[in-house]
Motif scaffolding. Structure first.
Motif, short mmCIF file in Angstrom:
data_model
loop_
_atom_site.label_atom_id
_atom_site.label_comp_id
_atom_site.label_asym_id
_atom_site.label_seq_id
_atom_site.Cartn_x
_atom_site.Cartn_y
_atom_site.Cartn_z
N ASP A 338 0.83 -1.20 0.00
CA ASP A 338 0.00 0.00 0.00
C ASP A 338 0.86 1.25 0.00
O ASP A 338 1.81 1.35 0.78
N ALA A 340 1.25 5.65 0.19
CA ALA A 340 0.67 6.92 0.63
C ALA A 340 1.57 8.03 0.07
O ALA A 340 2.74 7.78 -0.24
N ASN A 382 -1.00 -1.66 5.45
CA ASN A 382 -1.51 -0.43 4.85
C ASN A 382 -0.95 0.78 5.59
O ASN A 382 -0.62 0.69 6.77
N ASP A 384 -1.26 5.34 5.87
CA ASP A 384 -1.91 6.60 5.51
C ASP A 384 -1.18 7.74 6.21
O ASP A 384 -0.44 7.54 7.18
N CYS A 438 -6.76 3.53 7.67
CA CYS A 438 -6.82 4.85 7.05
C CYS A 438 -7.02 5.88 8.13
O CYS A 438 -7.43 5.56 9.26
N CYS A 487 -9.58 1.41 2.80
CA CYS A 487 -10.52 2.43 3.24
C CYS A 487 -9.88 3.80 3.03
O CYS A 487 -8.64 3.91 2.94
N VAL A 488 -10.70 4.84 2.93
CA VAL A 488 -10.21 6.20 2.78
C VAL A 488 -11.27 7.14 3.34
O VAL A 488 -12.47 6.90 3.18
N ALA A 536 -8.85 5.41 -2.83
CA ALA A 536 -8.19 6.71 -2.66
C ALA A 536 -9.11 7.80 -3.18
O ALA A 536 -10.00 7.56 -4.01
N GLU A 591 -2.87 5.18 -4.09
CA GLU A 591 -3.07 6.51 -3.51
C GLU A 591 -3.06 7.52 -4.65
O GLU A 591 -2.46 7.27 -5.71
#
Length: 637
Positions: A338, A340, A382, A384, A438, A487-488, A536, A591
């Motif tokens: 993942d 970011a 993940n 964020d 997230c 998730c975002v 995203a 992202e």
């Protein structure tokens, strides 16, 4: 001579089985006659459709040949050649063959009207004997060459684009093939490679370079199928294949039905002891054939009154190319996951792409993909990022990742001037198998981390660090029915989007004091193919879009980020031949940012994890795509 039909199979849509004792409708008929006596060639082919009635041949004695309908040479490329495939390129033809003297595959253009060959382009000498080859043109007009070798070795090479051959072919990937393969053909529309296994049968593989390496049987040798002796040469028609058993002197007709193949008819090729080197061309009446009898070298032409039913093809999605890519991660297998994007507050061109390696830790790259930092803190899944977090008396930006080693949240501070990351603590969770994460930061400035587990549980934590030690207070918990991950959060609208991998995407109020009422955004179906992976948000002053990784068909779906969440279309990240960057597939996380990062990233950047690194084959990495390319491909407003 007339070749008789064997009644062991019924031709679909042409034969009507009326019951025991009742007559069957007439089956397909094949009529053959000698062609071009005195011509000595090993492989035959027709010119592509609409380029004329001439034929092509590869000869060990006379070179590559353009022939008229009677077999008289019209043009030649001197040498000794075997194997032959071709594709149309405007009014020219691009040919592939094997130069026997040099033991190398080559590509060459041919102008049938001017009767002139171009300058050959050679592939490098391989470390295995090449026994066969075939061309493939994808839906982005890239031209590839498959090499079939001994002991199961196969390769796919990028050799051209549109009507042009690349001066330097590029190896894309190795392809494990049957150990006794000699012949191959590619159905461009279906992106499907067919290969023979002499003593077993014929197999179908995905031809796209980003596809998973799997195979399904087209037909197998007895007792598992109707091939009595040997699986030899084959020729494709839309939705079907004509395949040759040279030892039994039989033609088999197979029709594709979905992912499976069924036998349609078997025809005895009488009068030929060992028919070989099958070539086909579709006509209004059926199929025109060329055959060579390997026993005496004589050539035959004929007509076969059979047409396969075309198979419905998947829609062609627009393709965009990555302009940069990260260095490959430092672990083998399914490792990268993942990304970011951290935005430098003063100099956006100095922004960084963070990426998780779920076998190692957190990675940081510059906008050209160079690795700048590597924090080996465990199996992070993940990640964020949000700005302006109060870490004691300091103001830092914060990255939070899900740590599968400890079922915890790993936190990292980001220096707002240098972009340097430092470990900033860990928050334990009760999740049994933590998965996605997230962040949510409403206008009030509070920061929340929303983590999920494989059992569908979501936990929402309020993060704070008044004394310089990060703390997490559990403020909300809810659940979906099956496994989530991506998730975002839309900070402006206080909305959380979450993906349930086999179900679809949901929206829920992101505020901790509100009920977690799920609203469907889009379900798995014609546009969104499970697994639903990364999510995203592209947020600009004029438009907001939700971008989803549709992992099941290696695509990315763009929706409006506001109800009714209208679809703006899907696209793929394809091969960028000019930059030497392969496409992306099997994407987990992604992202996107709308911030002007300078240069090609002036309209923002999309970063996607690439689950299958090609050209060259290496460990997984991340692809960087200018959002302007997505805007153009989908004609976004």
């Amino acid at each position: 001579m007339t070749i008789s039909f064997s009644p062991t199979r019924c031709l679909l849509a042409a034969l009507i089985c009326l019951g025991t004792g009742q007559a069957l409708a007439a089956g397909p008929k094949l009529t053959l006659s000698p062609w071009a006596p005195g011509l000595t060639v090993e492989t035959l082919a027709f010119l592509p459709a609409d380029l004329g009635p001439q034929r092509l041949a590869a000869s060990e004695r006379d070179g590559l040949l353009l022939l008229d309908e009677q077999g008289a040479p019209l043009a030649s490329l001197p040498g000794t050649f075997s194997g032959l495939d071709r594709r149309a390129a405007g009014q020219q033809v691009l040919l592939a063959s094997l130069d026997n003297r040099r033991q190398q595959a080559l590509l060459v253009s041919l102008d049938p009207r001017q009767r002139r060959f171009g300058q050959p382009v050679y592939l490098p000498t391989r470390d295995f004997p090449v026994s066969g080859l075939c061309l493939y043109r994808d839906d982005a007009s890239n031209l590839f060459l498959f090499l079939v070798g001994e002991e199961g070795k196969g390769e796919q090479w990028l050799v051209g684009h549109g009507a042009q051959l690349n001066p330097q072919p590029q190896r894309v990937r190795g392809v494990p093939l049957p150990p006794s393969a000699q012949f191959c053909q590619v159905d461009d529309g279906a992106n499907q490679l067919l290969v023979n296994e002499e003593n077993v049968g014929w197999w179908a593989y995905p031809a796209h370079p980003e596809a998973e390496v799997v195979r399904v049987p087209v037909a197998l040798r007895a007792p598992f199928g109707d091939v009595s002796q040997v699986a030899g040469a084959m020729a494709l028609v839309p939705g079907g294949v004509v395949a040759l058993d040279p030892k039994a002197a039989q033609l088999h007709l197979y029709q594709q039905q979905g992912a499976a193949w069924t036998g349609a008819a078997t025809l005895a090729v009488s009068g030929l002891k060992e028919p070989e080197n099958l070539a086909l061309r579709a006509t209004a009446k059926g199929l025109q054939l060329l055959l060579r009898d390997d026993d005496d070298g004589r050539l035959y032409q004929g007509e076969l009154d059979w047409q396969a039913k075309p198979v419905p093809l998947a829609p062609v999605l627009p393709s965009v190319g990555a302009l940069a890519q990260s260095e490959p991660v430092g672990r083998q297998g399914d490792a990268a996951d993942d990304p970011a994007i951290w935005i430098h507050p003063q100099q956006p061109a100095l922004s960084r792409v963070l990426g998780t390696n779920k076998k190692q830790g957190l990675l940081a790259y510059d906008l050209q993909g160079k690795l700048l930092q590597e924090l080996s803190v465990g199996r992070l899944n993940n990640v964020d990022v949000r700005p302006n977090f109060k870490l004691g008396q300091q103001t830092v930006d914060l990255a939070v990742a899900s740590n599968r080693d400890h079922n915890s949240l790993s936190l990292f501070s980001i220096d707002r001037s240098s972009g340097e990351l430092r470990e900033a603590g860990e928050i334990a969770t009760p999740l049994k198998e933590i998965y996605g994460i997230c962040l949510f930061q409403p206008a009030s400035g509070e920061l929340y981390a929303i983590a999920n587990g494989k059992d569908g549980t979501f936990l929402q934590y309020r993060l704070s660090a008044p004394s310089g030690v990060v703390q997490g207070e559990l403020v909300r918990q809810f659940k979906v029915d099956s496994q989530p991950e991506g998730c975002v959060a839309d900070d402006q609208r206080q909305r959380l989007f979450l993906g349930e991998e086999d179900v679809g995407v949901w929206a829920v109020d992101a505020r901790a004091d509100q009920p977690a009422q799920l609203t469907s955004v889009i379900k798995v179906g014609p546009q969104l193919h499970a697994d639903v992976e990364g999510l995203a948000l592209y947020q600009s002053p004029s438009r907001d879009y939700l971008v989803i990784s549709s992992q099941g068909n290696d695509s990315y779906l763009v929706l409006d980020a506001e109800p009714p969440f209208a679809s703006r279309g899907a696209f793929r990240v394809g091969l960028n031949a000019a930059a030497g960057i392969d496409g992306a597939s099997e994407t987990d996380g992604l992202e996107v940012t709308a911030v002007n990062l300078g240069g090609a990233w002036s309209k923002g950047m999309l970063v996607v994890q690439d689950g299958r690194k090609r050209m060259p084959e290496q460990t997984q990495n991340f692809k960087f795509v200018p959002w302007a390319e997505v805007t153009q491909a989908l004609q976004l407003p």
